[in-house]
Motif scaffolding. Sequence first.
Motif, PDB file in Angstrom:
ATOM      1  N   GLU A   1      44.379  45.020  51.078  1.00 26.04           N
ATOM      2  CA  GLU A   1      45.275  43.917  50.728  1.00 26.04           C
ATOM      3  C   GLU A   1      46.000  43.390  51.967  1.00 26.04           C
ATOM      4  O   GLU A   1      46.263  42.189  52.072  1.00 26.04           O
TER       5      GLU A   1
ATOM      6  N   GLY B   1      42.899  42.879  44.476  1.00 24.99           N
ATOM      7  CA  GLY B   1      42.246  43.810  45.397  1.00 24.99           C
ATOM      8  C   GLY B   1      41.610  44.999  44.701  1.00 24.99           C
ATOM      9  O   GLY B   1      40.391  45.192  44.779  1.00 24.99           O
TER      10      GLY B   1
ATOM     11  N   GLU C   1      40.386  47.936  41.719  1.00 25.86           N
ATOM     12  CA  GLU C   1      39.579  47.888  40.498  1.00 25.86           C
ATOM     13  C   GLU C   1      40.385  48.154  39.219  1.00 25.86           C
ATOM     14  O   GLU C   1      40.050  47.623  38.156  1.00 25.86           O
TER      15      GLU C   1
ATOM     16  N   LEU D   1      41.750  45.197  37.276  1.00 28.91           N
ATOM     17  CA  LEU D   1      40.632  44.408  36.735  1.00 28.91           C
ATOM     18  C   LEU D   1      40.081  45.086  35.488  1.00 28.91           C
ATOM     19  O   LEU D   1      39.865  44.444  34.462  1.00 28.91           O
TER      20      LEU D   1
ATOM     21  N   GLY E   1      38.405  37.615  40.514  1.00 24.07           N
ATOM     22  CA  GLY E   1      38.198  38.955  39.972  1.00 24.07           C
ATOM     23  C   GLY E   1      37.598  38.817  38.598  1.00 24.07           C
ATOM     24  O   GLY E   1      37.859  37.832  37.896  1.00 24.07           O
TER      25      GLY E   1
ATOM     26  N   ALA F   1      34.010  44.039  34.615  1.00 22.83           N
ATOM     27  CA  ALA F   1      34.446  45.083  35.562  1.00 22.83           C
ATOM     28  C   ALA F   1      33.875  46.454  35.198  1.00 22.83           C
ATOM     29  O   ALA F   1      33.917  47.382  36.004  1.00 22.83           O
TER      30      ALA F   1
ATOM     31  N   GLY G   1      33.702  36.818  40.768  1.00 17.59           N
ATOM     32  CA  GLY G   1      34.509  37.537  41.755  1.00 17.59           C
ATOM     33  C   GLY G   1      33.625  38.055  42.866  1.00 17.59           C
ATOM     34  O   GLY G   1      32.605  37.442  43.197  1.00 17.59           O
TER      35      GLY G   1
ATOM     36  N   ASN H   1      30.626  47.897  42.788  1.00 16.97           N
ATOM     37  CA  ASN H   1      32.070  47.799  42.632  1.00 16.97           C
ATOM     38  C   ASN H   1      32.394  46.364  42.245  1.00 16.97           C
ATOM     39  O   ASN H   1      31.628  45.452  42.563  1.00 16.97           O
ATOM     40  N   CYS H   2      33.557  46.188  41.611  1.00 11.78           N
ATOM     41  CA  CYS H   2      33.880  44.857  41.086  1.00 11.78           C
ATOM     42  C   CYS H   2      34.876  44.120  41.975  1.00 11.78           C
ATOM     43  O   CYS H   2      35.563  43.223  41.514  1.00 11.78           O
ATOM     44  N   ARG H   3      34.915  44.483  43.277  1.00 16.89           N
ATOM     45  CA  ARG H   3      35.927  43.937  44.199  1.00 16.89           C
ATOM     46  C   ARG H   3      35.487  44.259  45.620  1.00 16.89           C
ATOM     47  O   ARG H   3      34.512  44.969  45.822  1.00 16.89           O
TER      48      ARG H   3
END
Length: 426
Positions: free
Chosen positions: A12, A69, A71, A74, A91, A97, A266, A286-288
């Motif tokens: 972040e 930032g 997970e 999310l 996101g 997610a 995202g 990963n979702c980020r």
Amino acid sequence: MRILIVGGGGREHALCWAFRRENPDAELHCAPGNPGTAALARNVPIPADDIDRLADCADMLGIDLTVVGPEVPLARGLADRLRAEGRAVLGPSAAAAQIEASKAFAKDVMAAAGVPTAASRTFTDLAQALAWVDRHPEPLVVKASGLAAGKGAVVCPTRAEARQAVQAMLGAGAFGEAGRTVVIEAFLEGEEVSLFGLTDGTDVEFLPAAQDHKRLLDGDLGPNTGGMGAYSPVAIATPALFDRARREVYLTVLEELRRRGMPFSGVLYAGLMVDPAGTPWVVEFNCRLGDPEAQVVLPRVGGGLTDAFWRVARGERPTPIRARSVAAVTTVLAAQGYPDRPQGGAAVTIPQDLAAGVTVFHAGTTLDDAGMLRVAGGRVLNVTGTAPTFAEAQRLSRETAERITFAGKVFRRDIGWREAGRLAPV
Ligand code: AMP
């Protein structure tokens, strides 16, 4: 433009730094942020997983763009909440997610999409899982299906170790709820690389690729951690690899998620194992953005980040993100006792005269009442070196990591060792 960055770690801080660089006049907020983000943004004291208060805060501050930032918010539905209130957010929904929050779900999606990934089975029953281990060849990988801060995968060279890992998760409750479902899979050979695809659910634009170092100690020894360093670019992430990953991994998985009524919007992070034939096998999604990968990926962005994030956050197609032809290496400085029992409190000293090309991102730090910087987390600081060559970036990162002091400091001196070996003159 009013921007809110959610999270308080090194990733972040790097996001605040990247947005500030592209938008000198924007109103930047970071929740909860850290002493590093405080120099670039206004810190808002709300924990990153408190989605009710974050949604209220976005409303009160009139935030135009929220970038999430970590997970956990999310997976808990922060993006759904903000979108329902008409706010642009980078996101995915809680449903999408799950590609990270449930390894069992991710495996199911990959199987349906025909994506190359290790053969696996999912279990909730201890006896069945143990019986399966006994029938399958070594080595095996045992994974807690749920979120475990990057520490839920156990690579088991022998069946006995795989039995132990299964027993710990399904029997003794290691990782709590996250380990009540386990995925057991075949071991993949090859070299790992992390790709970051910015997507509206249909199209994808890639950020620079990175490689990270999960083990605590030099030589990739010691326990798994959240990540001890990373570098970018990675020589094995060739245009041909990006092309195969786009076609064989991203477009097929995105299509399958759309088909299930849970489009992913995202940053979709694919941890790939690249075999000698150049096939990208998916180890995980990963979702980020990754942490510490963001701390090398974002410094390599040459422009277009805000524009591309802003478009995807509003449901539009991503625009290309330009990469600078420089190398970046980041070294994580961790606290004594990391990863099991990190000790807080030690005073941190960062030299004033940092070399050009060095950026120190804060992760687990705090300022005490006297204004002294102190250790307040497992991963304390990330030292990123950026330079025209990999060797120079590596030297800048390592030498600055040596010069920063706090009691019990743990860090690796060999970040990027594979790349260094590839690029060394023969
Ligand atoms: P994950 O949490 O799934 O990313 O796994 C953490 C780390 O364990 C990965 O970065 C790999 O180094 C290793 N790993 C996970 N799955 C496999 C696999 N099937 N084969 C080989 N290594 C793996």
